[in-house]
Design an enzyme around this catalytic site. Structure first.
Site, PDB file in Angstrom:
ATOM      1  N   ARG A   1       0.847  -1.179   0.000  1.00 27.98           N
ATOM      2  CA  ARG A   1       0.000   0.000   0.000  1.00 27.98           C
ATOM      3  C   ARG A   1       0.887   1.234   0.000  1.00 27.98           C
ATOM      4  O   ARG A   1       1.856   1.331   0.755  1.00 27.98           O
ATOM      5  CB  ARG A   1      -0.918   0.014   1.233  1.00 27.98           C
ATOM      6  CG  ARG A   1      -1.996  -1.051   1.227  1.00 27.98           C
ATOM      7  CD  ARG A   1      -3.046  -0.775   0.161  1.00 27.98           C
ATOM      8  NE  ARG A   1      -4.155  -1.715   0.196  1.00 27.98           N
ATOM      9  CZ  ARG A   1      -4.212  -2.837  -0.525  1.00 27.98           C
ATOM     10  NH1 ARG A   1      -3.194  -3.145  -1.324  1.00 27.98           N
ATOM     11  NH2 ARG A   1      -5.258  -3.630  -0.445  1.00 27.98           N
TER      12      ARG A   1
ATOM     13  N   HIS B   1       0.220  -0.092 -10.306  1.00 31.19           N
ATOM     14  CA  HIS B   1      -0.552  -1.017  -9.467  1.00 31.19           C
ATOM     15  C   HIS B   1      -0.898  -2.297 -10.238  1.00 31.19           C
ATOM     16  O   HIS B   1      -2.060  -2.659 -10.412  1.00 31.19           O
ATOM     17  CB  HIS B   1      -1.824  -0.361  -8.949  1.00 31.19           C
ATOM     18  CG  HIS B   1      -2.304  -0.954  -7.658  1.00 31.19           C
ATOM     19  ND1 HIS B   1      -2.910  -0.220  -6.680  1.00 31.19           N
ATOM     20  CD2 HIS B   1      -2.259  -2.226  -7.176  1.00 31.19           C
ATOM     21  CE1 HIS B   1      -3.235  -1.000  -5.648  1.00 31.19           C
ATOM     22  NE2 HIS B   1      -2.841  -2.214  -5.940  1.00 31.19           N
TER      23      HIS B   1
ATOM     24  N   GLU C   1      -3.544   7.391  -6.138  1.00 29.27           N
ATOM     25  CA  GLU C   1      -3.467   6.675  -7.409  1.00 29.27           C
ATOM     26  C   GLU C   1      -4.555   7.153  -8.360  1.00 29.27           C
ATOM     27  O   GLU C   1      -5.731   7.180  -7.974  1.00 29.27           O
ATOM     28  CB  GLU C   1      -3.576   5.164  -7.174  1.00 29.27           C
ATOM     29  CG  GLU C   1      -2.421   4.605  -6.375  1.00 29.27           C
ATOM     30  CD  GLU C   1      -2.461   3.087  -6.222  1.00 29.27           C
ATOM     31  OE1 GLU C   1      -3.452   2.467  -6.674  1.00 29.27           O
ATOM     32  OE2 GLU C   1      -1.505   2.530  -5.672  1.00 29.27           O
TER      33      GLU C   1
END
Length: 625
Positions: A313, A361, A342
């Site tokens: 994270r 990601h 993000e």
């Protein structure tokens, strides 16, 4: 906060009592995620469901407050054998869709606006989303009671309003295991790419340059990699790093030592990992305890030239501090798949840094992982529609108000005792044993402790993990983390009108930040009871106290002498920290004493330092409840 003195001298033990085994044949209670979401329920929400809808019930078993205090679950048969409807709001693998179609009517409607989702949801029994769809309170309200399960095809559930789901009796399930290998492989890919400057060399060559000398890398064999978070993904990364010839150390407060030893991994403290590793691979959850845990202070403790990989994270790293550490050469390189925001800003100094490689990601983005997630979430949703409760449930339907009205203050007490006990743990060995002792005047068949045990487990595990603990998954979650839970029931001669006299939580084989919290046997021990409906802490280690479990606490062990309360109170007052209560327990006049101080605000480091500098104060600790 580290303890400021060694363990206290042995103090008088508690009065001996007779224990009896706890009955295990009680009817099943439905799970709850927390008492906070339940105590304001209207009386009408006492009906429970696990299986088919209750919109057109033909037969019911109403709740009956029998003398055995068993819980009767409302059952129903549908008016027709029509299939339930599942709305799939984001793309799902075909294997998962096939499973759903075998049991239900499937409506694949992608890219719905919030308004469109609310318009459709009242026609659906289940909803499956990924991270792009927000399942808000408005969605649950628009469902008008029909929506029974929300499936999150992935791990995180930040996009689902759990409070609203619980209030509307809607189960939420996720798919936490299917992407484990994909995430571990991506961490290893970033590790190798960073060590050999693959991304930078690729961009250079495509720009028409040939810079062999500039992109000399470092070898992995023989280097030490520190794995922060030794769960599913972290342990898989460790296995693969061992295969590359690396020495692996790890830190995780819940990692079972035997599981780590089985793959040749040494569990050490957080400070030892970050100060000795050549590479750091981050796999911890984002919790209040881990938010920006990698900051200027922790970077300063690291070996100069360390390299960091993060596929966990983004919020666990202070990104501005990381840029400064990269510029100063403390951190040689970083490989990042996740970010605090993000997508990150286009002008992000971190993303554009020449010693950083980044991916958007992609940890779970493999064909196999996507299919696995699809199957896992489809099975969980179908099971929930059938009335089954899976270990991946992150909340659950309501418990009857009649049951909670009696257990409610004890549920709060149980969670807070667990939360208090885990904050007293120090060192990197992790928690291995949890014992709960219930004192009650009721017979063994008239006290079901499973909800209380679940809430204690919740209090112990949730502050330092990403797990959502409820009565469904509490034992499963504890077992996954190597936490062995035992229970003991002590007979009490008082009135059986109250379900419990007290609850005691013991954590064994751990070091304590506050040595006075240790019992004669060396376990961290805290005990509490309910007074006038309010949870109170009544025992710390072997010291009797009497404090309401609200707000924040400061424990001080000191020599019992005049003026101690005034000295500590004055220090807090100077910093405008309001004291809302204070209790003192002692072994005897002029001997050792514990002050338990409740404060409304969190004292700053300077304030706590001044408390520690008081001559008669032997140790102290600050705790958040």
């Amino acid at each position: 906060m580290a303890a400021m003195a060694t363990a206290m001298a042995t103090t008088p033990s508690m009065k001996a009592v007779v224990s009896a085994p706890i009955a295990r044949s009680r009817p099943s209670l439905l799970p709850v995620s927390s008492y906070t979401s339940l105590r304001s329920l209207p009386p009408r929400q006492v009906s429970l469901f696990l299986g088919r809808p209750l919109r057109q019930p033909l037969h019911t078993k109403p709740f009956q407050p029998a003398t055995s205090r068993s819980v009767q679950i409302v059952t129903a048969t549908a008016a027709t054998d029509a299939k339930p409807t599942v709305l799939v709001a984001e793309k799902l693998g075909e294997a998962g869709l096939a499973l759903l179609r075998g049991f239900s009517n499937v409506d694949c409607s992608y890219n719905l606006s919030a308004e469109e989702l609310c318009a459709k949801i009242s026609l659906c029994d289940a909803l499956i989303v990924r991270s792009g769809t927000k399942v808000t309170r408005e969605v649950f309200e628009a469902a008008k009671g029909r929506l029974r399960v929300v499936g999150r095809a992935g791990v995180g559930i930040d996009n689902v309003d759990l409070q609203a789901a619980t209030e509307h009796g809607c189960l939420v399930v996720n798919a936490p295991t299917a992407n484990t290998i994909a995430a571990a492989e991506h961490a290893i890919a970033l590790l190798a790419a960073m060590a050999r400057n693959v991304a930078q060399a690729d961009a250079s060559l495509k720009a028409g340059k040939w810079q062999r000398n500039k992109y000399v890398g470092v070898s992995l064999v023989g280097k030490t990699i520190g794995v922060l978070g030794f769960g599913k993904v972290g342990s898989e990364v460790a296995r693969r790093a061992k295969g590359l010839g690396m020495h692996v150390i790890a830190h995780d407060p819940y990692a079972p030592a035997d599981r780590a030893r089985a793959i040749g991994v040494e569990l050490v403290s957080f400070d030892e990992v970050i100060s000795t590793a050549d590479f750091l691979s981050l796999h911890m959850p984002l919790t209040p305890a881990t938010s920006k845990i990698f900051n200027e202070e922790s970077f300063a403790k690291m070996k100069k030239g360390v390299r960091i990989i993060n596929v966990a994270r983004g919020g666990v790293i202070d990104e501005d501090a990381l840029v400064r550490a990269l510029d100063d050469g403390i951190i040689a390189q970083a490989a990042l798949d996740v970010f605090t925001v993000e997508p990150p800003p286009k002008e992000s100094k971190l993303v554009l840094h020449e010693n950083v490689i980044v991916t958007p990601h992609l940890g779970a983005s493999t064909v196999e992982a996507q299919e696995g997630v699809a199957i896992e979430i489809a099975e969980a949703v179908v099971g929930a529609l059938k009335g089954e409760l899976a270990a991946t449930a992150v909340n659950a339907p309501m418990v009857p108000a009649e049951v909670l009205s009696e257990l409610a203050p004890y549920v709060i007490l149980a969670e807070k005792l667990g939360r208090l006990a885990v904050q007293l743990v120090a060192g990197g060995q992790g928690i291995k044993g949890l014992k709960v002792v219930y004192t009650s005047a009721r017979g063994p068949d008239d006290l079901d402790t499973r909800l209380l045990r679940a809430m204690i487990t919740k209090g112990v595990i949730e502050p330092i993990s990403s797990a959502y603990v409820n009565i469904v998954n509490a034992d499963f979650t504890a077992k996954q983390r190597g936490l062995r839970i035992s229970e003991e029931r002590i007979s009490h001669d008082g009135s059986p009108e109250a379900p419990l006299e007290s609850i005691q939580v013991q954590l064994s084989n751990v070091e304590s930040k506050f040595a006075s919290a240790l019992s004669e046997s060396g376990d961290i021990r805290v005990e509490g009871r309910v007074k006038d409906g309010i949870p109170h802490l009544t025992l710390v280690g072997s010291f009797s106290v009497d404090v309401s479990l609200e707000g924040n606490l400061i424990f001080c062990r000191n020599i019992d002498q005049p003026g101690m309360i005034g000295q500590v109170g004055s220090i807090l007052a100077e910093k405008n920290v309001n004291v809302n209560f204070m209790s003192v327990g002692r072994t005897g006049p002029r001997e050792q004493a514990i002050m338990a101080i409740g404060v409304d605000e969190e004292p700053d480091k300077e304030c706590l330092k001044k408390i520690g500098e008081v001559t008669a104060v032997e140790e102290f600790v600050f705790l958040k409840l």
